[in-house]
Write an enzyme that holds these catalytic residues in place. Structure first.
Site, PDB file in Angstrom:
ATOM      1  N   LYS A 170     -28.758  28.756  -1.250  1.00  0.00           N
ATOM      2  CA  LYS A 170     -28.322  28.066  -0.122  1.00  0.00           C
ATOM      3  C   LYS A 170     -29.404  26.972   0.107  1.00  0.00           C
ATOM      4  O   LYS A 170     -30.458  27.278   0.730  1.00  0.00           O
ATOM      5  CB  LYS A 170     -28.222  28.864   1.244  1.00  0.00           C
ATOM      6  CG  LYS A 170     -27.578  28.216   1.993  1.00  0.00           C
ATOM      7  CD  LYS A 170     -28.130  27.523   3.101  1.00  0.00           C
ATOM      8  CE  LYS A 170     -28.692  27.310   4.261  1.00  0.00           C
ATOM      9  NZ  LYS A 170     -28.932  25.773   4.553  1.00  0.00           N
ATOM     10  N   GLU A 245     -41.554  33.243   2.757  1.00  0.00           N
ATOM     11  CA  GLU A 245     -42.771  32.554   2.252  1.00  0.00           C
ATOM     12  C   GLU A 245     -42.612  31.334   3.709  1.00  0.00           C
ATOM     13  O   GLU A 245     -41.682  30.668   3.698  1.00  0.00           O
ATOM     14  CB  GLU A 245     -42.628  31.586   0.947  1.00  0.00           C
ATOM     15  CG  GLU A 245     -43.908  31.024   0.616  1.00  0.00           C
ATOM     16  CD  GLU A 245     -44.094  29.400   1.182  1.00  0.00           C
ATOM     17  OE1 GLU A 245     -44.811  29.279   2.425  1.00  0.00           O
ATOM     18  OE2 GLU A 245     -43.695  28.687   0.579  1.00  0.00           O
ATOM     19  N   CYS A 279     -46.303  23.369   3.491  1.00  0.00           N
ATOM     20  CA  CYS A 279     -46.540  24.770   4.228  1.00  0.00           C
ATOM     21  C   CYS A 279     -48.120  25.013   4.127  1.00  0.00           C
ATOM     22  O   CYS A 279     -48.716  25.700   4.781  1.00  0.00           O
ATOM     23  CB  CYS A 279     -45.570  25.905   3.704  1.00  0.00           C
ATOM     24  SG  CYS A 279     -45.788  25.991   2.059  1.00  0.00           S
ATOM     25  N   GLU A 377     -48.313  25.430  13.752  1.00  0.00           N
ATOM     26  CA  GLU A 377     -47.939  24.623  12.720  1.00  0.00           C
ATOM     27  C   GLU A 377     -47.204  23.026  13.061  1.00  0.00           C
ATOM     28  O   GLU A 377     -45.919  23.253  13.494  1.00  0.00           O
ATOM     29  CB  GLU A 377     -46.983  25.177  11.766  1.00  0.00           C
ATOM     30  CG  GLU A 377     -46.718  24.556  10.398  1.00  0.00           C
ATOM     31  CD  GLU A 377     -45.822  25.092   9.397  1.00  0.00           C
ATOM     32  OE1 GLU A 377     -44.934  25.932   9.574  1.00  0.00           O
ATOM     33  OE2 GLU A 377     -46.406  25.419   8.024  1.00  0.00           O
TER      34      GLU A 377
HETATM   35  P1  NDP Z   1     -35.869  26.558   8.756  1.00  0.00           P
HETATM   36  O1  NDP Z   1     -36.604  27.648   8.560  1.00  0.00           O
HETATM   37  O2  NDP Z   1     -35.156  26.379  10.048  1.00  0.00           O
HETATM   38  O3  NDP Z   1     -34.758  26.240   7.536  1.00  0.00           O
HETATM   39  C1  NDP Z   1     -35.142  26.885   6.159  1.00  0.00           C
HETATM   40  C2  NDP Z   1     -33.999  27.348   5.509  1.00  0.00           C
HETATM   41  O4  NDP Z   1     -33.225  28.487   6.327  1.00  0.00           O
HETATM   42  C3  NDP Z   1     -32.896  26.135   5.555  1.00  0.00           C
HETATM   43  O5  NDP Z   1     -31.897  26.466   4.621  1.00  0.00           O
HETATM   44  C4  NDP Z   1     -31.888  26.816   6.982  1.00  0.00           C
HETATM   45  O6  NDP Z   1     -30.520  26.043   6.987  1.00  0.00           O
HETATM   46  C5  NDP Z   1     -31.886  27.928   6.739  1.00  0.00           C
HETATM   47  N1  NDP Z   1     -31.605  28.980   7.926  1.00  0.00           N
HETATM   48  C6  NDP Z   1     -31.683  28.543   9.178  1.00  0.00           C
HETATM   49  N2  NDP Z   1     -31.186  29.505  10.012  1.00  0.00           N
HETATM   50  C7  NDP Z   1     -30.855  30.424   9.165  1.00  0.00           C
HETATM   51  C8  NDP Z   1     -30.495  31.772   9.355  1.00  0.00           C
HETATM   52  N3  NDP Z   1     -30.324  32.211  10.788  1.00  0.00           N
HETATM   53  N4  NDP Z   1     -30.265  32.787   8.355  1.00  0.00           N
HETATM   54  C9  NDP Z   1     -30.372  32.348   7.317  1.00  0.00           C
HETATM   55  N5  NDP Z   1     -30.975  30.928   7.096  1.00  0.00           N
HETATM   56  C10 NDP Z   1     -31.092  30.298   7.781  1.00  0.00           C
HETATM   57  O7  NDP Z   1     -36.823  25.350   8.841  1.00  0.00           O
HETATM   58  P2  NDP Z   1     -36.506  23.967   9.390  1.00  0.00           P
HETATM   59  O8  NDP Z   1     -36.059  23.242   8.177  1.00  0.00           O
HETATM   60  O9  NDP Z   1     -35.672  23.939  10.777  1.00  0.00           O
HETATM   61  O10 NDP Z   1     -38.094  23.550   9.723  1.00  0.00           O
HETATM   62  C11 NDP Z   1     -38.562  23.955  11.225  1.00  0.00           C
HETATM   63  C12 NDP Z   1     -40.010  24.273  10.774  1.00  0.00           C
HETATM   64  O11 NDP Z   1     -39.946  25.187   9.979  1.00  0.00           O
HETATM   65  C13 NDP Z   1     -40.948  23.190  10.472  1.00  0.00           C
HETATM   66  O12 NDP Z   1     -41.200  22.235  11.707  1.00  0.00           O
HETATM   67  C14 NDP Z   1     -41.899  23.905   9.769  1.00  0.00           C
HETATM   68  O13 NDP Z   1     -42.956  24.148  10.769  1.00  0.00           O
HETATM   69  C15 NDP Z   1     -41.281  25.204   9.404  1.00  0.00           C
HETATM   70  N6  NDP Z   1     -40.989  24.864   7.509  1.00  0.00           N
HETATM   71  C16 NDP Z   1     -41.879  25.588   7.143  1.00  0.00           C
HETATM   72  C17 NDP Z   1     -41.807  25.483   5.464  1.00  0.00           C
HETATM   73  C18 NDP Z   1     -42.478  26.264   4.633  1.00  0.00           C
HETATM   74  O14 NDP Z   1     -42.446  25.691   3.407  1.00  0.00           O
HETATM   75  N7  NDP Z   1     -43.088  27.375   4.934  1.00  0.00           N
HETATM   76  C19 NDP Z   1     -40.447  24.725   4.941  1.00  0.00           C
HETATM   77  C20 NDP Z   1     -39.794  24.054   5.869  1.00  0.00           C
HETATM   78  C21 NDP Z   1     -40.089  24.114   7.295  1.00  0.00           C
HETATM   79  P3  NDP Z   1     -30.218  24.847   7.167  1.00  0.00           P
HETATM   80  O15 NDP Z   1     -29.738  23.722   6.354  1.00  0.00           O
HETATM   81  O16 NDP Z   1     -29.133  24.826   8.240  1.00  0.00           O
HETATM   82  O17 NDP Z   1     -31.497  24.124   8.179  1.00  0.00           O
END
Ligand code: NDP
Length: 471
Positions: A170, A245, A279, A377
């Site tokens: 996904k 992660e 990250c 973050e």
């Molecule tokens: P999210 O954690 O919301 O999204 C990451 C993935 O999880 C996306 O594919 C998202 O889908 C999916 N997701 C969202 N909700 C659910 C759920 N309930 N169950 C399963 N999967 C889900 O990150 P964001 O993109 O919103 O970013 C927000 C913040 O997260 C950033 O500001 C940053 O702080 C952090 N982040 C950290 C990362 C890392 O590498 N550690 C990477 C990205 C973000 P969808 O496509 O719908 O969003």
């Protein structure tokens, strides 16, 4: 306009069960660049069923068969490197040099690493009277974010494939194109039907359906902490393995014996790579208090020199991924100002001359470690500088964080640097810029659990079986 409205299920490109689409926005132009379909739980059921069927035979394939497929995928991946890089630039705004360079290159690196690990991995070992087998865990749900889209996908898909697992990917709604091309690559390379499946759409729908699905054995997730927690809860009722992660607020310690100007400049421009959306970024720069003035001047010069603009042109930094991410970052910059942090470079609003696109000024603050901008973050091009008195103080500041993903030490005396690294409660530490695709990657504390990359990444997808043979 790109069309990514079909899903890849059971070796075929299929229409969603219930058609529903959403626009994809180019963050540099704010224009619609294409559309994705928003999948449903019915699509998840189809993909999981295909993956389950395929697991029966894929889990029994030989190492040679899996290596042959990985090498075929590698040939296709190499042929489409430019397409992949351009897709990354269009979907999340990385400059083309980064998209076609490190962004797409990380995927190629993980693929080569998966091949190298598989060539020598021990799926069986005899310990005394016990035969220990490492067997594929089953059907894996892989949920990925938008910031390093190919890195996050390939660090999951290839170890899953290599260990004999089948998967349903996904990708993020914000960055669906590079994953779509990867699925095309997997198809062209001859991946057997059902071994790899991909559904686009909302995490709250598809990600959640995968996490709760009784026929999914494991979820591997990269993204935010709140979603990681939600996935763990959703997965609990079916006792799934969950690899997380999550975020970070990593410290970059500049030692007193380091070439201060060079290293502060490297840390500052490093923070701005990928618009700070990394990250493991070194987002807290720790410098000796005795040399703070010199360090501030070096950081300001480096941040001011970062070129920002159209990612298709020759710039160091493109936009951030979305309007909502832009707003989050602006709120943090405002919080920094409200808290009384010293603004060293950048600040609120878009850089001069850019009135369209989600562009942020490369920003540097001076503050203490209790400031909100030092604790949370931000996931944008915002660096905070914090002074330390001595090495114990530096370690204490580095460890005074809810996170523990990355860490950096710059200094001439490697023994001192390694001794500091030993004391830091964090999963990966880079000393003077080291890099290794085989090094395990993952977090302590709220940065998650489990380890990806290299051989450690394989173990995520394996069950361990003991066969004890008596006389
Ligand atoms: P999210 O954690 O919301 O999204 C990451 C993935 O999880 C996306 O594919 C998202 O889908 C999916 N997701 C969202 N909700 C659910 C759920 N309930 N169950 C399963 N999967 C889900 O990150 P964001 O993109 O919103 O970013 C927000 C913040 O997260 C950033 O500001 C940053 O702080 C952090 N982040 C950290 C990362 C890392 O590498 N550690 C990477 C990205 C973000 P969808 O496509 O719908 O969003």
């Amino acid at each position: 306009m790109r069309d990514t409205t079909r899903f890849y299920i059971d070796g075929k490109w299929v229409e969603p069960v219930s058609p529903k689409t959403a626009d994809v926005i180019n963050p540099a132009t704010e224009q619609v660049s294409g559309a994705i379909s928003l999948g449903s739980a019915d699509d998840v059921n189809k993909a999981v069923a295909a993956a389950r069927r395929a697991f029966e035979s894929w889990s029994r394939t030989s190492v040679k068969e899996r290596l042959d497929l990985l090498r075929a995928i590698q040939a296709e991946y190499t042929a489409r490197l430019q397409d992949l890089g351009e897709a990354v630039t269009e979907e999340m705004g990385a400059p083309l040099s980064l998209g076609c360079g490190f962004q797409a290159g990380l995927g190629a690196g993980h693929l080569q690493t998966a091949i190298e690990v598989l060539e020598q991995f021990k799926f069986e070992e005899q310990r005394g009277q016990t035969l220990i087998l490492r067997e594929p865990i089953g059907v894996c749900g892989l949920i990925t974010p938008w910031n390093w889209p190919l890195n996050q996908v390939t660090v999951k898909v290839f170890p899953a494939l290599a260990t004999g697992c089948t998967s349903v990917l996904k990708p993020p709604q914000l960055a669906p194109y590079s994953a779509q091309i990867l699925a095309e690559i997997m198809h062209k390379a001859g991946t057997p039907a059902g071994v790899f499946n991909m559904i686009q759409g909302q995490g709250s729908v598809i990600g959640s359906a995968l996490s709760k699905h009784p026929d999914v054995d494991m979820i591997s997730f990269t993204g935010s902490e709140p979603v990681g927690i939600q996935i763990s809860k959703d997965a609990a009722d079916t006792v799934k393995r969950v690899g997380l992660e999550l975020g970070g607020k990593s410290a970059w310690i500049i030692l007193d014996d380091a070439d201060l100007a060079v290293n502060v400049a490297a840390a500052t421009s490093g923070m701005m790579v990928n618009s700070g959306q990394t990250c493991s970024a070194g987002s807290r720069l720790l410098v000796p208090n005795s040399r703070m003035e010199e360090a501030v001047a070096a950081a300001k010069a480096a941040a001011d020199a970062v070129t920002v603009g159209d990612p298709l042109s020759d710039v160091a930094m493109g936009p951030v991924v979305s309007k909502s991410q832009w707003n989050i970052i602006q709120d943090y910059i405002q919080k920094g100002l409200d808290e009384g942090a010293t603004l060293i470079s950048g600040g609120l609003g878009r850089p001069t001359g850019l009135d369209r696109g989600y562009f942020v000024k490369p920003t540097v603050f001076g503050c203490t470690n209790d400031a909100v901008i030092a604790r949370e973050e931000i996931f944008g091009p915002v660096l905070v500088m914090i002074g330390y008195d001595d090495l114990d103080h530096a370690v204490a500041i580095a460890n005074d964080s809810d996170f523990g993903l990355g860490g950096y030490v710059s200094g001439r005396d490697k023994d001192v640097a390694i001794s500091l690294a030993r004391q830091m409660r964090t999963g990966a530490i880079w000393i003077n810029g080291g890099f290794d695709f085989h090094a395990p990657f993952g977090g302590y504390k709220h940065s998650g659990n489990g380890r990806e990359w290299g051989e450690y990444g394989f173990h995520e997808y394996l069950e361990v079986k003991s066969i004890m043979v008596g006389g």
